[in-house]
Design a protein around this motif. Sequence first.
Motif, PDB file in Angstrom:
ATOM      1  N   ILE A  22     -38.511  27.375 -49.006  1.00  0.00           N
ATOM      2  CA  ILE A  22     -37.176  27.672 -48.570  1.00  0.00           C
ATOM      3  C   ILE A  22     -36.912  29.582 -48.992  1.00  0.00           C
ATOM      4  O   ILE A  22     -36.664  29.937 -48.199  1.00  0.00           O
ATOM      5  N   MET A  23     -37.815  30.313 -50.053  1.00  0.00           N
ATOM      6  CA  MET A  23     -37.834  31.478 -49.179  1.00  0.00           C
ATOM      7  C   MET A  23     -38.710  32.141 -48.213  1.00  0.00           C
ATOM      8  O   MET A  23     -38.068  32.929 -48.163  1.00  0.00           O
ATOM      9  N   TRP A  50     -23.569  42.385 -38.388  1.00  0.00           N
ATOM     10  CA  TRP A  50     -23.333  41.116 -37.947  1.00  0.00           C
ATOM     11  C   TRP A  50     -23.338  39.876 -39.007  1.00  0.00           C
ATOM     12  O   TRP A  50     -22.420  38.872 -39.231  1.00  0.00           O
ATOM     13  N   LEU A  51     -24.876  40.648 -40.096  1.00  0.00           N
ATOM     14  CA  LEU A  51     -24.955  39.745 -41.447  1.00  0.00           C
ATOM     15  C   LEU A  51     -23.749  38.765 -42.165  1.00  0.00           C
ATOM     16  O   LEU A  51     -23.714  38.021 -42.904  1.00  0.00           O
ATOM     17  N   LEU A  65     -23.321  35.439 -46.480  1.00  0.00           N
ATOM     18  CA  LEU A  65     -24.074  36.354 -46.713  1.00  0.00           C
ATOM     19  C   LEU A  65     -23.871  35.772 -48.179  1.00  0.00           C
ATOM     20  O   LEU A  65     -25.160  35.683 -48.948  1.00  0.00           O
ATOM     21  N   TRP A  66     -23.333  35.351 -48.729  1.00  0.00           N
ATOM     22  CA  TRP A  66     -23.222  35.052 -50.407  1.00  0.00           C
ATOM     23  C   TRP A  66     -23.411  33.384 -50.309  1.00  0.00           C
ATOM     24  O   TRP A  66     -24.410  33.533 -51.097  1.00  0.00           O
ATOM     25  N   LEU A  67     -23.345  32.746 -49.876  1.00  0.00           N
ATOM     26  CA  LEU A  67     -23.718  31.462 -49.605  1.00  0.00           C
ATOM     27  C   LEU A  67     -25.649  31.194 -49.242  1.00  0.00           C
ATOM     28  O   LEU A  67     -26.039  30.882 -50.297  1.00  0.00           O
ATOM     29  N   VAL A  68     -25.852  32.457 -48.587  1.00  0.00           N
ATOM     30  CA  VAL A  68     -27.501  32.274 -49.260  1.00  0.00           C
ATOM     31  C   VAL A  68     -28.161  33.161 -49.649  1.00  0.00           C
ATOM     32  O   VAL A  68     -29.513  32.409 -50.123  1.00  0.00           O
ATOM     33  N   LEU A  72     -30.530  31.393 -52.289  1.00  0.00           N
ATOM     34  CA  LEU A  72     -31.766  32.581 -52.327  1.00  0.00           C
ATOM     35  C   LEU A  72     -32.797  32.584 -54.355  1.00  0.00           C
ATOM     36  O   LEU A  72     -33.420  32.383 -54.901  1.00  0.00           O
ATOM     37  N   VAL A  73     -31.041  32.575 -55.083  1.00  0.00           N
ATOM     38  CA  VAL A  73     -30.878  33.003 -55.938  1.00  0.00           C
ATOM     39  C   VAL A  73     -31.657  31.359 -57.154  1.00  0.00           C
ATOM     40  O   VAL A  73     -32.481  31.859 -57.846  1.00  0.00           O
ATOM     41  N   VAL A  74     -30.817  30.198 -56.796  1.00  0.00           N
ATOM     42  CA  VAL A  74     -31.474  29.715 -57.489  1.00  0.00           C
ATOM     43  C   VAL A  74     -33.037  28.986 -57.024  1.00  0.00           C
ATOM     44  O   VAL A  74     -33.511  28.457 -57.542  1.00  0.00           O
ATOM     45  N   ALA A  75     -32.604  29.507 -55.648  1.00  0.00           N
ATOM     46  CA  ALA A  75     -34.952  28.802 -55.915  1.00  0.00           C
ATOM     47  C   ALA A  75     -35.327  29.003 -56.228  1.00  0.00           C
ATOM     48  O   ALA A  75     -37.030  29.603 -56.665  1.00  0.00           O
ATOM     49  N   VAL A  76     -34.944  30.954 -56.680  1.00  0.00           N
ATOM     50  CA  VAL A  76     -35.914  31.718 -57.247  1.00  0.00           C
ATOM     51  C   VAL A  76     -36.289  31.456 -58.369  1.00  0.00           C
ATOM     52  O   VAL A  76     -37.060  31.583 -59.003  1.00  0.00           O
TER      53      VAL A  76
END
Length: 223
Positions: A22-23, A50-51, A65-68, A72-76
Motif C-alpha cells: 500500500i505504501m 487539485w489533491l 486527501l484526508w482519507l488517503v 497511510l497512517v494505518v498502513a505505516v
Amino acid sequence: MARTVWGSTVGKKTVMAVSGLIMLLYLVVHMIGNLKIFFGAGEFNHYAHWLRTVGEPFMHYEWTLWLVRAVLVVAVVAHAVSAYQLSRRDIRARPSKYVHARPRASYATRTMRWGGIILALFIVWHILDLTTGTVHSGGFQPAHPYQNVVDTFSTWYGNVIYIVAMLALGLHIRHGFWSAAQTLGVGSRTRDRALKTAANVLALLLTAGFIAVPVGVMTGVVS
C-alpha cells in the motif's frame, strides 16, 4: 479469527507485506506528482491544489486527501508494529549466538531495521517541514508548495536529510518488495529472478525520482 491470524508469524508477515505494498503504491504516485515541479511553479501549485479537490462535489474539500492520509497512517502503523514484533520474536527464538557463522546477508537485508527507523524519523521531519511548516526554513507559505520545496532544498541539511532518507528507502524497497512477494505466495523458483529484477528497477527508479527534486534545486534547474 483476526486475533489468531495476527498472533501467528505468517499473519504478521502478511500484514507487513500488504501494508508495505500500500505504501509502495503511494510512493509511486507521490514521486510522479513530485516530478511536476520541473514544469514550473504554476503546474506544481495547481497539482497541490487539485489533491485537495479530488472527488468534488461528491467529496468535500480535502476529504479525499484526508482519507488517503488515514489509510497511510494505518498502513505505516501496521507495518511498523508487525516489523517490531517479528523482530522481537526472532530475537527470543535465538537468544544465543550461532555456533557457526550465518551466510552473509545482502546489504539491504542487514540494513532493513535501521533503515526503517531512518524512514520513520524522516516521515516526522517531512510532515513538520512541508505539511505543517513547523520546522520549515525561510518562512512557510501554505498556498505556495513550490516555494516551500525550493526553500527546503536550498539548505544543506534539508538536502542531506532527504537524500539519506531516499537512499534508505531504495534499500528498503529493494529487499521489501521481493520479501512481500514471497510472503504472499507470488514468488517461485522460476519467478525469483524476475521479481528481484523488478525490485531492483523499482527501487532505482523511486530513489532517482525522489532525489531528482533536491538535485534540481541545487543545480538551479528548479528555482
